[in-house]
Design an enzyme around this catalytic site. Sequence first.
Site, PDB file in Angstrom:
ATOM      1  N   TYR A 106       1.020  -1.162   0.129  1.00 18.90           N
ATOM      2  CA  TYR A 106      -0.048   0.061  -0.283  1.00 18.90           C
ATOM      3  C   TYR A 106       0.603   1.232  -0.299  1.00 18.90           C
ATOM      4  CZ  TYR A 106      -3.914  -2.979   1.335  1.00 18.90           C
ATOM      5  OH  TYR A 106      -4.900  -3.567   0.984  1.00 18.90           O
TER       6      TYR A 106
ATOM      7  N   LYS B 202       3.553 -15.092   0.911  1.00 15.13           N
ATOM      8  CA  LYS B 202       3.623 -15.980   0.434  1.00 15.13           C
ATOM      9  C   LYS B 202       5.084 -16.255  -0.223  1.00 15.13           C
ATOM     10  CE  LYS B 202       0.107 -16.921  -2.549  1.00 15.13           C
ATOM     11  NZ  LYS B 202      -0.299 -18.052  -3.285  1.00 15.13           N
TER      12      LYS B 202
ATOM     13  N   ASP C 174      -2.326 -17.785   1.157  1.00 11.87           N
ATOM     14  CA  ASP C 174      -3.547 -18.293   0.679  1.00 11.87           C
ATOM     15  C   ASP C 174      -4.517 -20.045   2.098  1.00 11.87           C
ATOM     16  OD1 ASP C 174      -1.630 -19.680   0.217  1.00 11.87           O
ATOM     17  OD2 ASP C 174      -2.270 -20.139  -1.808  1.00 11.87           O
TER      18      ASP C 174
ATOM     19  N   ASP D  42      -4.719  -7.425   5.757  1.00 12.39           N
ATOM     20  CA  ASP D  42      -6.606  -6.624   5.062  1.00 12.39           C
ATOM     21  C   ASP D  42      -7.745  -7.220   5.468  1.00 12.39           C
ATOM     22  OD1 ASP D  42      -7.694  -4.248   5.004  1.00 12.39           O
ATOM     23  OD2 ASP D  42      -6.652  -3.883   2.961  1.00 12.39           O
TER      24      ASP D  42
ATOM     25  N   ASP E  63     -10.481  -9.224   7.827  1.00 16.23           N
ATOM     26  CA  ASP E  63     -11.909  -8.792   8.300  1.00 16.23           C
ATOM     27  C   ASP E  63     -12.391 -10.231   7.567  1.00 16.23           C
ATOM     28  OD1 ASP E  63     -12.231  -6.695   7.772  1.00 16.23           O
ATOM     29  OD2 ASP E  63     -12.652  -6.254   5.629  1.00 16.23           O
TER      30      ASP E  63
END
Length: 368
Positions: free
Chosen positions: A142, A192, A225, A249, A253
Amino acid sequence: MSNPSLLILPGDGIGPEVMAEVRRIIDWFGAKRGITFDVSEDLVGGCAYDKHGTPLHDDTMAKAQEVDAVLLGAVGGPQYDNLDFSVKPERGLLRLRKEMDLYANLRPAQCFDALSDFSSLKKDVVAGLDIMIVRELTSGVYFGEPRGVIREGNERVGINTQRYTESEIARVARSAFELARKRSNKVCSMEKANVMESGVLWREVVTEVHQAEYADVELSHMYADAGAMQLTRWPKQFDVIVTDNLFGDLLSDLAAMLTGSLGMLPSASLGAPMANGRPKALYEPVHGSAPDIAGQGKANPIACILSFAMALRYSFDMGDEAARVEKAVEQVLADGVRTADLMGPEGGTPVSTAAMGDAILAALDASL
Ligand code: NAD
């Protein structure tokens, strides 16, 4: 010793309504437990813009840097949607996070037994769930440069850069290990590393910090993942999860929704320790200003109250008092007290924001 200091920024929409209930709990601690805070209050978001033409006045920013902890309600509202980007209410919150350098975002996902029917997952998968996601908040994709949309030949290319320094990884890893020591002593780090160099470095640095400083904590690694799958398959296998800004993020959530209503979710954002040893800290509910119900006494104050409980635990080292607040909330829910957002299909009569506050105060009294 001077009293611990708290800056309260109720903000917009339901922010002032839910914060009013927190103020009553702070007063309760003064009256019934002899724990007194030096509380100051100020404006943030749209209300600050209305008064000062900026969503966070410099004086408020300076105060936030001085106090032991900041407690924020919510910012924003439709009346501010057309403001210039630089003065939108959210910019006030972003400025606080940036200038306080709050790099570790703590998002607990806790499922109170009484609300386990609210989850989209089966009851036995979520009942008693208590995990903590630590998301790196100030770096990663970001913020990385280069970024932007450029032209290459006859087409446009969108670019963002995932970038992490060793020190950025190490400091958030330390936050996660420290937290784990106060909980069930387990950290799972997610990245990852199979496809991203920044993930390889992330895994190496977390492992190095672990070996050098936190060998007593159980550490595991998981690709992010796979982590998402495991979070929905059997979330109770986790205690603390530490991950980068982007994966955090998404995963925070996802984990939040395991537990039901937005009105129940607290958060903390922590930075480096100050001279007194306490971390820079901002506590806030995950929900926004809920303009659709603002001013109607319908808002659930529990997310904001649990954010204050996090402040007790992580800024003031009052874990027992934090647990007292959390148990009071649990008791009230078990007794069937519900604001409108917590009404199940079986219906019933919802209580107001203040009545939920009354019930939690009564449960706190009963805990003495
Ligand atoms: P929201 O979280 O404000 O509301 C989403 C839905 O959840 C609404 O139906 C609302 O009524 C309900 N809800 C939220 N909190 C609740 C509570 N405590 N009790 C009962 N119901 C609750 O998100 P939104 O509608 O997308 O955004 C509204 C405004 O809030 C926007 O201006 C947005 O930018 C802002 N926002 C601020 C923050 C923040 O301050 N951290 C976070 C998200 C959104």
